[in-house]
Design a protein around this motif. Structure first.
Motif, mmCIF file in Angstrom:
data_model
loop_
_atom_site.group_PDB
_atom_site.id
_atom_site.type_symbol
_atom_site.label_atom_id
_atom_site.label_comp_id
_atom_site.label_asym_id
_atom_site.label_seq_id
_atom_site.Cartn_x
_atom_site.Cartn_y
_atom_site.Cartn_z
ATOM 1 N N LEU A 84 48.882 93.054 -15.508
ATOM 2 C CA LEU A 84 49.532 91.742 -15.476
ATOM 3 C C LEU A 84 50.974 91.828 -14.980
ATOM 4 N N ALA A 85 51.443 93.037 -14.703
ATOM 5 C CA ALA A 85 52.799 93.187 -14.169
ATOM 6 C C ALA A 85 52.906 92.579 -12.777
ATOM 7 N N ALA A 86 51.794 92.537 -12.054
ATOM 8 C CA ALA A 86 51.780 91.916 -10.733
ATOM 9 C C ALA A 86 51.737 90.401 -10.880
ATOM 10 N N ASP A 87 52.402 89.710 -9.994
ATOM 11 C CA ASP A 87 52.409 88.246 -10.025
ATOM 12 C C ASP A 87 51.016 87.693 -9.765
ATOM 13 N N ASN A 88 50.743 86.539 -10.360
ATOM 14 C CA ASN A 88 49.510 85.785 -10.103
ATOM 15 C C ASN A 88 48.247 86.578 -10.426
ATOM 16 N N THR A 89 48.287 87.379 -11.469
ATOM 17 C CA THR A 89 47.116 88.144 -11.902
ATOM 18 C C THR A 89 46.489 87.482 -13.120
ATOM 19 N N GLU A 90 45.176 87.298 -13.080
ATOM 20 C CA GLU A 90 44.443 86.725 -14.202
ATOM 21 C C GLU A 90 43.348 87.696 -14.618
ATOM 22 N N LEU A 91 43.248 87.964 -15.905
ATOM 23 C CA LEU A 91 42.234 88.866 -16.440
ATOM 24 C C LEU A 91 41.409 88.156 -17.489
ATOM 25 N N GLU A 92 40.190 88.639 -17.692
ATOM 26 C CA GLU A 92 39.309 88.121 -18.743
ATOM 27 C C GLU A 92 39.500 88.912 -20.022
ATOM 28 N N LEU A 93 39.434 88.202 -21.135
ATOM 29 C CA LEU A 93 39.554 88.833 -22.437
ATOM 30 C C LEU A 93 38.169 88.968 -23.057
ATOM 31 N N PRO A 103 55.921 86.378 -21.909
ATOM 32 C CA PRO A 103 55.420 85.747 -20.683
ATOM 33 C C PRO A 103 53.929 85.430 -20.689
ATOM 34 N N VAL A 104 53.209 85.825 -21.742
ATOM 35 C CA VAL A 104 51.745 85.745 -21.719
ATOM 36 C C VAL A 104 51.238 84.328 -21.986
ATOM 37 N N ILE A 105 50.197 83.944 -21.256
ATOM 38 C CA ILE A 105 49.533 82.652 -21.441
ATOM 39 C C ILE A 105 48.031 82.884 -21.573
ATOM 40 N N LEU A 106 47.396 82.191 -22.515
ATOM 41 C CA LEU A 106 45.947 82.245 -22.706
ATOM 42 C C LEU A 106 45.363 80.869 -22.425
ATOM 43 N N TRP A 107 44.151 80.827 -21.865
ATOM 44 C CA TRP A 107 43.465 79.551 -21.682
ATOM 45 C C TRP A 107 41.978 79.784 -21.476
ATOM 46 N N HIS A 108 41.215 78.713 -21.625
ATOM 47 C CA HIS A 108 39.777 78.778 -21.376
ATOM 48 C C HIS A 108 39.514 78.545 -19.895
ATOM 49 N N GLY A 109 38.780 79.470 -19.286
ATOM 50 C CA GLY A 109 38.397 79.308 -17.896
ATOM 51 C C GLY A 109 37.011 78.703 -17.783
ATOM 52 N N LYS A 110 36.424 78.831 -16.612
ATOM 53 C CA LYS A 110 35.081 78.312 -16.393
ATOM 54 C C LYS A 110 34.083 79.026 -17.305
ATOM 55 N N ASP A 111 33.079 78.302 -17.698
ATOM 56 C CA ASP A 111 32.003 78.866 -18.506
ATOM 57 C C ASP A 111 32.530 79.457 -19.812
ATOM 58 N N ARG A 112 33.617 78.862 -20.326
ATOM 59 C CA ARG A 112 34.170 79.238 -21.633
ATOM 60 C C ARG A 112 34.696 80.672 -21.704
ATOM 61 N N VAL A 116 37.666 83.420 -21.709
ATOM 62 C CA VAL A 116 39.054 83.386 -22.169
ATOM 63 C C VAL A 116 39.879 84.207 -21.190
ATOM 64 N N LEU A 117 40.878 83.584 -20.592
ATOM 65 C CA LEU A 117 41.677 84.217 -19.552
ATOM 66 C C LEU A 117 43.104 84.432 -20.036
ATOM 67 N N ILE A 118 43.742 85.434 -19.460
ATOM 68 C CA ILE A 118 45.125 85.758 -19.798
ATOM 69 C C ILE A 118 45.898 86.036 -18.520
ATOM 70 N N THR A 119 47.140 85.597 -18.487
ATOM 71 C CA THR A 119 48.021 85.890 -17.364
ATOM 72 C C THR A 119 49.428 86.039 -17.904
ATOM 73 N N ALA A 120 50.334 86.452 -17.035
ATOM 74 C CA ALA A 120 51.750 86.557 -17.406
ATOM 75 C C ALA A 120 52.570 85.810 -16.367
ATOM 76 N N CYS A 121 53.436 84.948 -16.824
ATOM 77 C CA CYS A 121 54.304 84.175 -15.924
ATOM 78 C C CYS A 121 55.699 84.798 -15.938
ATOM 79 N N TRP A 122 56.053 85.399 -14.822
ATOM 80 C CA TRP A 122 57.320 86.112 -14.732
ATOM 81 C C TRP A 122 58.370 85.282 -14.005
ATOM 82 N N ASP A 123 59.634 85.565 -14.336
ATOM 83 C CA ASP A 123 60.744 84.971 -13.587
ATOM 84 C C ASP A 123 61.231 86.011 -12.580
ATOM 85 N N ASP A 124 62.361 86.614 -12.867
ATOM 86 C CA ASP A 124 62.876 87.638 -11.941
ATOM 87 C C ASP A 124 62.999 89.001 -12.630
ATOM 88 N N GLU A 125 62.152 89.237 -13.658
ATOM 89 C CA GLU A 125 62.198 90.521 -14.352
ATOM 90 C C GLU A 125 61.822 91.670 -13.407
#
Length: 231
Positions: free
Chosen positions: A218-227, A161-170, A172-181
């Motif tokens: 990241l078990a909580a929905d809509n949580t974004e953390l910095e790496l 479920p993990v997704i990585l992307w570049h946020g503001k000011d370069r 690196v952010l990580i989140t988890a996209c869950w379905d009904d787990e």
């Protein structure tokens, strides 16, 4: 040069008719000021646009319909202005071209690093485009993203479920996209994420407080953390 270009190296009536059809298609999109010479000078992007391959000219903030994105991508590559209600829009395609160039520069910076170039050498190469501090910041961000992708490859390959992307000011952010787990399933998957990050010397922080976090957050929905790198 793509094989499609070969017919236009002669001046048969068939070739002229095809050019006229291309020009008519472009004018139907609002590019009424174009000429056949404009098409001839830009056959690569025009063919890509015709085949539906030009949708990469926009930044993630752009939310235009797909045909508009394709036209923006075409104009960013050719230097043509976009049709606008008040005439012509020269700014948008130029801005999109700059955006794409910045992304290519960031990728080139990482490629040079992987080829063994030092940070100061890379900064010197990029000096015509940006300052040394900016280049070093981009290099650090690209290296962090590359290391994170490498570390989490087992999760990605398992369709995790993990997704990585570049946020503001370069950042690196990580989140988890869950379905009904259920929570137990989520935490089990995040245990692996944490183990892989630990092994790679990478840590997580909450964005606002900049306090330590863990993959379990990241078990909580809509949580974004910095790496970040450990230490």
């Amino acid at each position: 040069m793509p094989e499609q270009h070969a017919p236009f190296l002669t001046t048969s009536r068939r070739n002229v008719r095809e050019l006229e059809r291309l020009l008519a298609d472009l004018k139907a999109q609002g590019l009424e000021w174009l000429t056949i010479d404009d098409v001839l000078r830009n056959l690569d992007p025009v063919f890509a646009w015709r085949q539906g391959l030009l949708d990469d000219g926009a930044s993630p903030a752009v939310t235009e319909p797909e045909p508009k994105l394709r036209l923006s991508g075409l104009c960013s590559r050719t230097g043509w202005p976009l049709p606008a209600k008040d005439g012509r829009d020269h700014t948008t395609p130029a801005a999109l071209a700059v955006f794409r160039a910045k992304e290519r520069l960031a990728e080139a910076i990482l490629a040079d690093h992987k080829d063994g170039a030092g940070a100061n050498q890379i900064a010197a190469r990029a000096v015509n485009a940006q300052s040394r501090p900016v280049t070093l910041k981009i290099l650090a961000s690209m290296r962090l993203m590359d290391d994170a992708v490498t570390a989490l490859t087992p999760v990605f390959e398992a369709d995790g479920p993990v997704i990585l992307w570049h946020g503001k000011d370069r950042t690196v952010l990580i989140t988890a996209c869950w379905d009904d787990e259920d929570e137990a399933t989520r935490r089990h998957q995040l245990d692996q994420v944490q183990q892989l990050l630990d092994a790679a010397g990478l840590t997580l922080r909450h964005q606002t407080e900049q306090t330590p976090a863990s993959a379990q957050d990241l078990a909580a929905d809509n949580t974004e953390l910095e790496l970040h790198r450990a230490g």
